[in-house]
Write a protein that holds these residues in place. Structure first.
Motif, PDB file in Angstrom:
ATOM      1  N   VAL A  78     -10.754  74.815 -81.056  1.00 46.87           N
ATOM      2  CA  VAL A  78     -10.114  75.563 -79.970  1.00 46.87           C
ATOM      3  C   VAL A  78     -10.841  76.900 -79.785  1.00 46.87           C
ATOM      4  N   GLY A  79     -11.225  77.171 -78.561  1.00 47.81           N
ATOM      5  CA  GLY A  79     -11.944  78.420 -78.288  1.00 47.81           C
ATOM      6  C   GLY A  79     -11.247  79.249 -77.226  1.00 47.81           C
ATOM      7  N   VAL A  80     -11.150  80.551 -77.460  1.00 43.92           N
ATOM      8  CA  VAL A  80     -10.644  81.472 -76.440  1.00 43.92           C
ATOM      9  C   VAL A  80     -11.812  82.331 -75.972  1.00 43.92           C
ATOM     10  N   LEU A  81     -12.148  82.184 -74.704  1.00 43.83           N
ATOM     11  CA  LEU A  81     -13.260  82.928 -74.120  1.00 43.83           C
ATOM     12  C   LEU A  81     -12.684  83.986 -73.175  1.00 43.83           C
ATOM     13  N   GLY A  82     -13.517  84.900 -72.748  1.00 42.81           N
ATOM     14  CA  GLY A  82     -13.130  85.788 -71.652  1.00 42.81           C
ATOM     15  C   GLY A  82     -12.412  87.047 -72.076  1.00 42.81           C
ATOM     16  N   CYS A  83     -11.678  87.615 -71.104  1.00 44.89           N
ATOM     17  CA  CYS A  83     -11.179  88.983 -71.239  1.00 44.89           C
ATOM     18  C   CYS A  83     -10.088  89.142 -72.291  1.00 44.89           C
ATOM     19  N   LEU A  84      -9.217  88.142 -72.470  1.00 39.76           N
ATOM     20  CA  LEU A  84      -8.199  88.268 -73.522  1.00 39.76           C
ATOM     21  C   LEU A  84      -8.868  88.264 -74.892  1.00 39.76           C
ATOM     22  N   ALA A  85      -9.880  87.418 -75.066  1.00 37.44           N
ATOM     23  CA  ALA A  85     -10.598  87.375 -76.343  1.00 37.44           C
ATOM     24  C   ALA A  85     -11.167  88.753 -76.646  1.00 37.44           C
ATOM     25  N   GLU A  86     -11.779  89.362 -75.639  1.00 35.67           N
ATOM     26  CA  GLU A  86     -12.411  90.667 -75.847  1.00 35.67           C
ATOM     27  C   GLU A  86     -11.361  91.748 -76.102  1.00 35.67           C
ATOM     28  N   ARG A  87     -10.259  91.702 -75.365  1.00 37.13           N
ATOM     29  CA  ARG A  87      -9.253  92.755 -75.499  1.00 37.13           C
ATOM     30  C   ARG A  87      -8.508  92.672 -76.819  1.00 37.13           C
ATOM     31  N   ASP A  88      -8.125  91.458 -77.193  1.00 37.98           N
ATOM     32  CA  ASP A  88      -7.274  91.319 -78.373  1.00 37.98           C
ATOM     33  C   ASP A  88      -8.099  91.183 -79.650  1.00 37.98           C
ATOM     34  N   GLY A  89      -9.304  90.705 -79.527  1.00 41.47           N
ATOM     35  CA  GLY A  89     -10.199  90.606 -80.676  1.00 41.47           C
ATOM     36  C   GLY A  89      -9.629  89.758 -81.793  1.00 41.47           C
ATOM     37  N   VAL A  90      -9.931  90.145 -83.021  1.00 37.50           N
ATOM     38  CA  VAL A  90      -9.542  89.296 -84.143  1.00 37.50           C
ATOM     39  C   VAL A  90      -8.032  89.291 -84.384  1.00 37.50           C
ATOM     40  N   ASP A  91      -7.292  90.228 -83.760  1.00 41.65           N
ATOM     41  CA  ASP A  91      -5.830  90.139 -83.840  1.00 41.65           C
ATOM     42  C   ASP A  91      -5.355  88.787 -83.324  1.00 41.65           C
ATOM     43  N   LEU A  92      -6.094  88.303 -82.338  1.00 40.41           N
ATOM     44  CA  LEU A  92      -5.730  87.020 -81.733  1.00 40.41           C
ATOM     45  C   LEU A  92      -5.837  85.891 -82.780  1.00 40.41           C
ATOM     46  N   LEU A  93      -6.874  85.957 -83.614  1.00 32.25           N
ATOM     47  CA  LEU A  93      -7.031  84.930 -84.656  1.00 32.25           C
ATOM     48  C   LEU A  93      -5.892  85.001 -85.662  1.00 32.25           C
ATOM     49  N   ARG A  94      -5.470  86.236 -85.951  1.00 30.50           N
ATOM     50  CA  ARG A  94      -4.377  86.404 -86.905  1.00 30.50           C
ATOM     51  C   ARG A  94      -3.099  85.802 -86.351  1.00 30.50           C
ATOM     52  N   ARG A  95      -2.869  86.104 -85.058  1.00 29.86           N
ATOM     53  CA  ARG A  95      -1.624  85.632 -84.452  1.00 29.86           C
ATOM     54  C   ARG A  95      -1.662  84.125 -84.214  1.00 29.86           C
ATOM     55  N   MET A  96      -2.843  83.597 -83.933  1.00 36.04           N
ATOM     56  CA  MET A  96      -2.974  82.188 -83.561  1.00 36.04           C
ATOM     57  C   MET A  96      -4.034  81.496 -84.429  1.00 36.04           C
ATOM     58  N   PRO A  97      -3.689  81.055 -85.609  1.00 36.43           N
ATOM     59  CA  PRO A  97      -4.685  80.401 -86.469  1.00 36.43           C
ATOM     60  C   PRO A  97      -5.240  79.112 -85.856  1.00 36.43           C
ATOM     61  N   VAL A  98      -4.586  78.662 -84.797  1.00 39.24           N
ATOM     62  CA  VAL A  98      -5.079  77.455 -84.123  1.00 39.24           C
ATOM     63  C   VAL A  98      -6.450  77.729 -83.454  1.00 39.24           C
ATOM     64  N   VAL A  99      -6.770  79.009 -83.258  1.00 42.39           N
ATOM     65  CA  VAL A  99      -8.021  79.362 -82.558  1.00 42.39           C
ATOM     66  C   VAL A  99      -9.197  79.428 -83.538  1.00 42.39           C
ATOM     67  N   ASP A 100     -10.288  78.743 -83.184  1.00 39.17           N
ATOM     68  CA  ASP A 100     -11.491  78.731 -84.026  1.00 39.17           C
ATOM     69  C   ASP A 100     -12.596  79.634 -83.506  1.00 39.17           C
ATOM     70  N   VAL A 101     -12.653  79.783 -82.171  1.00 37.86           N
ATOM     71  CA  VAL A 101     -13.778  80.503 -81.578  1.00 37.86           C
ATOM     72  C   VAL A 101     -13.241  81.589 -80.650  1.00 37.86           C
ATOM     73  N   LEU A 102     -13.787  82.785 -80.791  1.00 35.13           N
ATOM     74  CA  LEU A 102     -13.475  83.887 -79.878  1.00 35.13           C
ATOM     75  C   LEU A 102     -14.785  84.318 -79.255  1.00 35.13           C
ATOM     76  N   CYS A 103     -14.824  84.376 -77.936  1.00 30.13           N
ATOM     77  CA  CYS A 103     -16.085  84.779 -77.314  1.00 30.13           C
ATOM     78  C   CYS A 103     -15.794  85.617 -76.071  1.00 30.13           C
ATOM     79  N   GLY A 104     -16.169  86.874 -76.109  1.00 23.69           N
ATOM     80  CA  GLY A 104     -15.924  87.779 -74.987  1.00 23.69           C
ATOM     81  C   GLY A 104     -16.822  87.450 -73.811  1.00 23.69           C
ATOM     82  N   PRO A 105     -16.484  87.972 -72.615  1.00 23.22           N
ATOM     83  CA  PRO A 105     -17.270  87.642 -71.417  1.00 23.22           C
ATOM     84  C   PRO A 105     -18.708  88.162 -71.476  1.00 23.22           C
ATOM     85  N   GLY A 106     -18.931  89.169 -72.319  1.00 21.75           N
ATOM     86  CA  GLY A 106     -20.291  89.700 -72.435  1.00 21.75           C
ATOM     87  C   GLY A 106     -21.134  88.974 -73.460  1.00 21.75           C
ATOM     88  N   GLU A 107     -20.581  87.944 -74.084  1.00 21.73           N
ATOM     89  CA  GLU A 107     -21.297  87.261 -75.166  1.00 21.73           C
ATOM     90  C   GLU A 107     -21.408  85.764 -74.928  1.00 21.73           C
TER      91      GLU A 107
END
Ligand code: SAH
Ligand code: SF4
Ligand code: F3S
Length: 563
Positions: A78-107
């Protein structure tokens, strides 16, 4: 390796839609297959938006739904791309262990590598009995995001994503987005975009023109240039860095004659007016050239003159005003007054509004109600501005405090939700009346209409359910231009104004008898009209339509040649 199936869902603005198309192209070239069915996917990607809390909530609920899917299939990535990924950062991984990939819009150029690692890590975790853990692949700009406005070396990797864009005639349905500027430097106090998309970076004009040429060669007829503040586009040749990081001065351009002469000739600067003119002149295959979003300040006559003199540039401006109160505009850090906004509107209309030749200027806007400190008097001023501005359409948003912004930190969210809702509804009703009036003014006029596809009504007649039409709408990624700038995900479709792309025409035109097509005027008015029989022959073409009826959302007309 067996081919991995990817489900990719996009939220948010056109910038995100373009990112998703580029990601899809890059992953397809690497052998991934895309599926419209999340249940059949090995990899689920959400390209997310963070502009308002409601936009984020949609993503949170999607991620919540994935918990059980992942419990059943621990190898699911499961990957979260885009602006929420960039804004929330690794907090998102903590809150949602279901997420494997975080990738901001600039990356996003790094996404293929991240996915590859995530697939391997998931397999390892699963076989170790650790299937509940995230594979934790992360690429975010973080605090490096405020690099200079030049194309710095790191940003150039991202530039590769646009440059290597896959363009095949089946991908585009006649219309395409081209990015001219990344990021934003304005820092309006309510807005998260400068934090999620980073510093303003202008793409080299050569890259943009080349991309337009490639699109035109592949049959694209309509190009929409994208940037948060397109009129701020300005490329100085000395700042050019090539894709391999080597500084390469680019050839300066100058134009002979009148206003088209580059005012910075000799300094090798390309302004937005220069860029528009270059695309218009060098890529005549593009029959419609649009751009979003315009900023109300720094919109010079040079741009208006180029728009007036170049027949293939559309008479459409999306110029968000945000408020009709100077006090609130100041608190928003918008940098203009309502007086200056009206001056711009009057100037734009004086240059471009030509209803007598079927080219009225259409203007749309965005407004935020309930910004901190907004009084009833401020709100009344916004209603008065709306009344006077005569927008073709206007998105009205309730202020949503965004963590990390100045307004969030310094200004209490002191307008009650009930007041926000009431103001929102009042402005919606007012705009609805104005949109209806503007639509009716078009009756009797003849327009060039760019045919986008078979209308939703025709598809419904064909027996397609709303769900199928939505799917078709999503699958072909043909959204209503301007609608998704900032509108909620469903607006385009629930308004009845959406159409689908060419791939569905074959389904819809099997019946004999007239088929209702849907298209757009160059001012971005939606037009429905019937053609006898073979609808496919019309899609992707520009045809003449006389308007015979209208409502607030669309025009109805007759095809001039079939009358
Ligand atoms: N760059 C564009 C807008 C990008 S965001 C511009 O400056 O006009 C799209 C729209 O979302 C904005 O125009 C604004 O109306 C709205 N918006 C942005 N942040 C918001 C917030 N915190 N709450 C409510 N609406 C917001
Ligand atoms: Fe930039 Fe637009 Fe956001 Fe302002 S509202 S910070 S201009 S993206
Ligand atoms: Fe949303 Fe990011 Fe676009 S916050 S509106 S997806 S730039």
């Amino acid at each position: 390796m067996t081919q991995r199936a990817v489900y990719l869902e996009t939220f948010g603005c056109q910038m995100n839609e373009l990112d998703s198309q580029l990601v899809q192209g890059a992953l397809t070239r690497l052998g991934y297959a895309f599926t419209p069915d999340a249940g059949k996917a090995d990899i689920v990607l959400y390209n997310t938006c963070s502009v308002r809390e409601q936009a984020e909530q949609k993503v949170w609920s999607r991620l919540g739904e994935l918990k059980s899917a992942k419990a059943a299939r621990p190898d699911l990535v499961v990957g979260v791309l885009g602006c929420l990924a960039e804004r929330d950062g690794v907090d998102l991984l903590r809150r949602m262990p279901v997420v494997d990939v975080l990738c901001g819009p600039g990356e996003l150029d790094k996404l293929p590598g991240l996915l590859d690692n995530a697939v391997r890590t998931r397999l390892a975790l699963t076989s170790d009995g650790d299937g509940h853990r995230s594979a934790r692949q992360v690429a975010l700009q973080g605090n490096t995001s405020r690099r200079s406005g030049t194309l710095a070396a790191a940003a150039d990797d991202l530039e590769m994503l646009d440059l290597s864009r896959a363009i095949s005639p089946v991908d585009h349905h006649g219309t395409a987005y081209v990015r001219i500027t990344r990021g934003c430097n304005k820092f309006c106090t309510y807005c998260v975009v400068p934090f999620t998309r980073g510093a303003e970076v202008h793409r080299p004009p050569e890259h943009i023109v080349e991309e337009c040429k490639r699109l035109a060669d592949a049959g694209v007829l309509e190009v929409t240039l994208l940037g948060q503040t397109v009129n701020h586009y300005r490329f100085e040749d000395d700042a050019a860095v090539s894709v391999n990081g080597v500084v390469q001065p680019q050839k300066g351009r100058s134009y002979s004659g009148g206003h088209r002469r580059d005012p910075f000739e000799g300094e090798r600067v390309t302004t937005f007016a220069n860029l528009l003119y270059r695309i218009h002149e060098e890529v005549p295959g593009i029959q419609r050239l649009r751009f979003v979003t315009s900023y109300p300040r720094d919109f010079g006559d040079d741009v208006l003159e180029v728009m007036r003199d170049c027949p293939r540039i559309c008479r459409y401006l999306h110029v968000p005003v945000q408020s009709g109160s100077d006090r609130i505009l100041k608190a928003m850090n918008r940098g203009y007054t309502t007086g200056e906004y009206f001056e711009f509107l009057d100037r734009a209309r004086a240059h471009l509004d030509q209803p007598e030749i079927g080219r009225p200027l259409m203007v749309s806007s965005d407004i935020i109600v309930g910004f901190p400190g907004e009084t009833e008097a401020d709100f009344e001023a916004t209603a008065a501005l709306l009344e006077r501005s005569r927008f073709k359409s206007c998105f009205i948003f309730k202020y949503s405090p965004r963590p990390g912004t100045v307004a969030f930190d310094r200004l209490p969210d002191d307008v009650s939700d009930a007041d926000k809702r009431r103001r929102n509804n009042l402005l919606l009703a007012l705009q609805s009346k104005i949109s209806d009036e503007i639509s009716r003014e078009q009756i009797g006029r003849v327009f060039d209409v760019f045919v986008e596809g078979v209308s939703r009504k025709a598809l419904q007649k064909k027996g397609m359910s709303h769900g199928e039409i939505r799917k078709a709408h999503g699958a072909v990624a043909l959204t209503v231009a301007g609608k998704s700038v900032s509108g909620e995900e469903d607006e385009g479709c629930s308004s009845g104004a959406c159409s689908t792309g060419a791939s569905w025409v074959t389904d819809a035109d099997g019946d004999s008898g007239p088929v209702q097509l849907s298209g757009r005027t160059d001012g971005d008015n939606i037009v429905f009209f019937d053609v006898p029989g073979d609808a496919a022959a019309y899609v992707g073409r520009v045809v003449r339509v006389r308007v015979t009826g209208a409502d607030r959302l669309s025009l109805q007309g007759v095809h001039e040649e079939t009358k």
